[in-house]
Design an enzyme around this catalytic site. Structure first.
Site, PDB file in Angstrom:
ATOM      1  N   ASP A  68     -23.171  59.236  18.090  1.00 27.85           N
ATOM      2  CA  ASP A  68     -23.345  57.634  18.580  1.00 27.85           C
ATOM      3  C   ASP A  68     -24.927  57.318  18.574  1.00 27.85           C
ATOM      4  O   ASP A  68     -25.594  57.973  19.288  1.00 27.85           O
ATOM      5  CB  ASP A  68     -22.861  57.343  19.902  1.00 27.85           C
ATOM      6  CG  ASP A  68     -23.070  56.046  20.406  1.00 27.85           C
ATOM      7  OD1 ASP A  68     -23.704  55.079  19.766  1.00 27.85           O
ATOM      8  OD2 ASP A  68     -22.228  55.650  21.350  1.00 27.85           O
ATOM      9  N   VAL A  69     -25.261  56.508  17.685  1.00 28.44           N
ATOM     10  CA  VAL A  69     -26.734  56.356  17.814  1.00 28.44           C
ATOM     11  C   VAL A  69     -27.570  55.756  19.034  1.00 28.44           C
ATOM     12  O   VAL A  69     -28.630  55.953  19.124  1.00 28.44           O
ATOM     13  CB  VAL A  69     -27.358  55.349  16.586  1.00 28.44           C
ATOM     14  CG1 VAL A  69     -26.849  56.146  15.123  1.00 28.44           C
ATOM     15  CG2 VAL A  69     -26.808  54.072  16.383  1.00 28.44           C
ATOM     16  N   ASN A  95     -31.920  53.404   8.848  1.00 28.82           N
ATOM     17  CA  ASN A  95     -31.228  52.828  10.052  1.00 28.82           C
ATOM     18  C   ASN A  95     -30.367  51.499   9.614  1.00 28.82           C
ATOM     19  O   ASN A  95     -30.459  50.496   9.488  1.00 28.82           O
ATOM     20  CB  ASN A  95     -32.057  52.199  11.092  1.00 28.82           C
ATOM     21  CG  ASN A  95     -32.873  53.387  11.734  1.00 28.82           C
ATOM     22  OD1 ASN A  95     -32.288  54.211  12.340  1.00 28.82           O
ATOM     23  ND2 ASN A  95     -34.112  53.477  11.748  1.00 28.82           N
ATOM     24  N   TYR A 167     -25.843  38.983  16.335  1.00 29.25           N
ATOM     25  CA  TYR A 167     -26.203  39.967  15.141  1.00 29.25           C
ATOM     26  C   TYR A 167     -27.598  39.428  14.691  1.00 29.25           C
ATOM     27  O   TYR A 167     -28.228  40.405  14.340  1.00 29.25           O
ATOM     28  CB  TYR A 167     -25.031  39.641  13.717  1.00 29.25           C
ATOM     29  CG  TYR A 167     -25.508  40.264  12.649  1.00 29.25           C
ATOM     30  CD1 TYR A 167     -25.050  41.734  12.374  1.00 29.25           C
ATOM     31  CD2 TYR A 167     -25.994  39.561  11.527  1.00 29.25           C
ATOM     32  CE1 TYR A 167     -25.442  42.235  11.177  1.00 29.25           C
ATOM     33  CE2 TYR A 167     -26.455  40.087  10.354  1.00 29.25           C
ATOM     34  CZ  TYR A 167     -26.300  41.605  10.066  1.00 29.25           C
ATOM     35  OH  TYR A 167     -26.651  42.142   8.959  1.00 29.25           O
ATOM     36  N   ALA A 170     -30.472  40.518  16.744  1.00 29.71           N
ATOM     37  CA  ALA A 170     -30.616  42.027  16.906  1.00 29.71           C
ATOM     38  C   ALA A 170     -31.447  42.370  15.696  1.00 29.71           C
ATOM     39  O   ALA A 170     -32.234  43.118  15.739  1.00 29.71           O
ATOM     40  CB  ALA A 170     -29.297  42.751  17.019  1.00 29.71           C
ATOM     41  N   LYS A 171     -31.240  41.660  14.677  1.00 25.84           N
ATOM     42  CA  LYS A 171     -31.686  42.263  13.372  1.00 25.84           C
ATOM     43  C   LYS A 171     -33.254  41.575  13.301  1.00 25.84           C
ATOM     44  O   LYS A 171     -34.139  42.193  12.790  1.00 25.84           O
ATOM     45  CB  LYS A 171     -31.160  41.580  12.100  1.00 25.84           C
ATOM     46  CG  LYS A 171     -29.687  42.307  11.859  1.00 25.84           C
ATOM     47  CD  LYS A 171     -30.046  43.833  11.471  1.00 25.84           C
ATOM     48  CE  LYS A 171     -28.577  44.409  11.023  1.00 25.84           C
ATOM     49  NZ  LYS A 171     -28.862  45.842  10.642  1.00 25.84           N
TER      50      LYS A 171
END
Length: 261
Positions: A68-69, A95, A167, A170-171
């Site tokens: 889990d990253v 990533n 989404y 976060a990006k």
């Protein structure tokens, strides 16, 4: 300090970590590196069978590791396993890992319904995950005097045609981290860049997208088609190759010209 005359690692000489590599876009990126002769760590969370199937395509150069990253200790252990297996440190990190998400505009959370927990989930998987992998890889990169970090972004924070709030936020934060890391790590010969796509035809995440949306995007691009995962992976290879040695802190949009950067 970075020595501009230091030799650049060819892709076939690199050990590459691709997070979330067992399926979707990550699988295409991992396969692109394998096709170029690189040694590849195929990180997965739940998709063990898919990761094993990908390893079987190049068993001498591929290694699947579940981690889990979001767990810094698990990420450090993953990189230690990779170095022990290949005899070289990971010097290229992609990533790509994405928390569970479906690009279905009809089912997205609207502004009035958006919950911070959804944002937090995306920030943890996207930003915290990237920070964990970079920090775990730094000792090996610094020892080599060379490194490549390639973050996977989106064109939605430039053109939020569908407002996926969690989404996209976060990006966008990942792009900021890309630029600050590039500034911080550049003297050590480490470049940090982002490759941002739009809707891709087709990945696990975009499978929920109605066909009419694909058609609309295709009609809006100069190339009159939707970018494929294989085409996107080609751009990732560029940032890992010696051809990109003077490029850092950049965001390359790969979407058929839909968004002009």
């Amino acid at each position: 300090m970075n020595n501009p005359s230091a030799p650049q690692l060819r892709i076939q000489d690199q050990v590459v970590l691709v997070t979330g590599a067992a399926r979707g876009l990550g699988q295409h990126i991992a396969r692109a590196f394998l096709d170029q002769g690189a040694r590849v760590v195929i990180n997965y969370l739940h998709s063990e069978a898919a990761a094993a199937k990908l390893v079987a395509e190049a068993p001498e150069r591929a290694l699947a590791i579940g981690a889990d990253v979001c767990d810094a200790a698990a990420v450090r252990d993953m990189l230690e396993q990779a170095q022990a297996h290949f005899g070289l440190p990971v010097t290229t990190v992609v990533n790509n890992a994405l928390p569970d998400f479906k690009f279905n505009g009809d089912a997205r959370a609207h502004a009035a319904d958006l919950r911070w927990e959804s944002l937090q989930q995306q920030f943890d998987g996207v930003v915290k995950g990237a920070l964990n992998t970079v920090q775990a890889a730094l000792p090996g990169m610094c020892a080599q005097g060379w490194g490549r970090v390639i973050n996977i972004g989106t064109n939605l924070f430039q053109n939020p045609v569908v407002p996926y709030h969690d989404y996209t936020a976060a990006k966008a934060a990942l792009l900021s981290l890309t630029r600050t890391l590039a500034q911080d790590l550049g003297p050590g010969g480490i470049t940090v860049n982002m490759v941002s796509g739009g809707l891709l035809r087709t990945t696990d995440a975009s499978a929920a997208t109605p066909e009419a949306v694909f058609d609309l995007i295709a009609a809006s691009t100069p190339l009159r088609r939707v970018t494929t995962p294989e085409e996107f992976a080609d751009a990732v290879l560029f940032f890992a190759s010696p051809w990109s040695r003077a490029v850092t802190g950049q965001n390359l949009v790969v979407d058929g010209g839909l968004v002009k950067n």
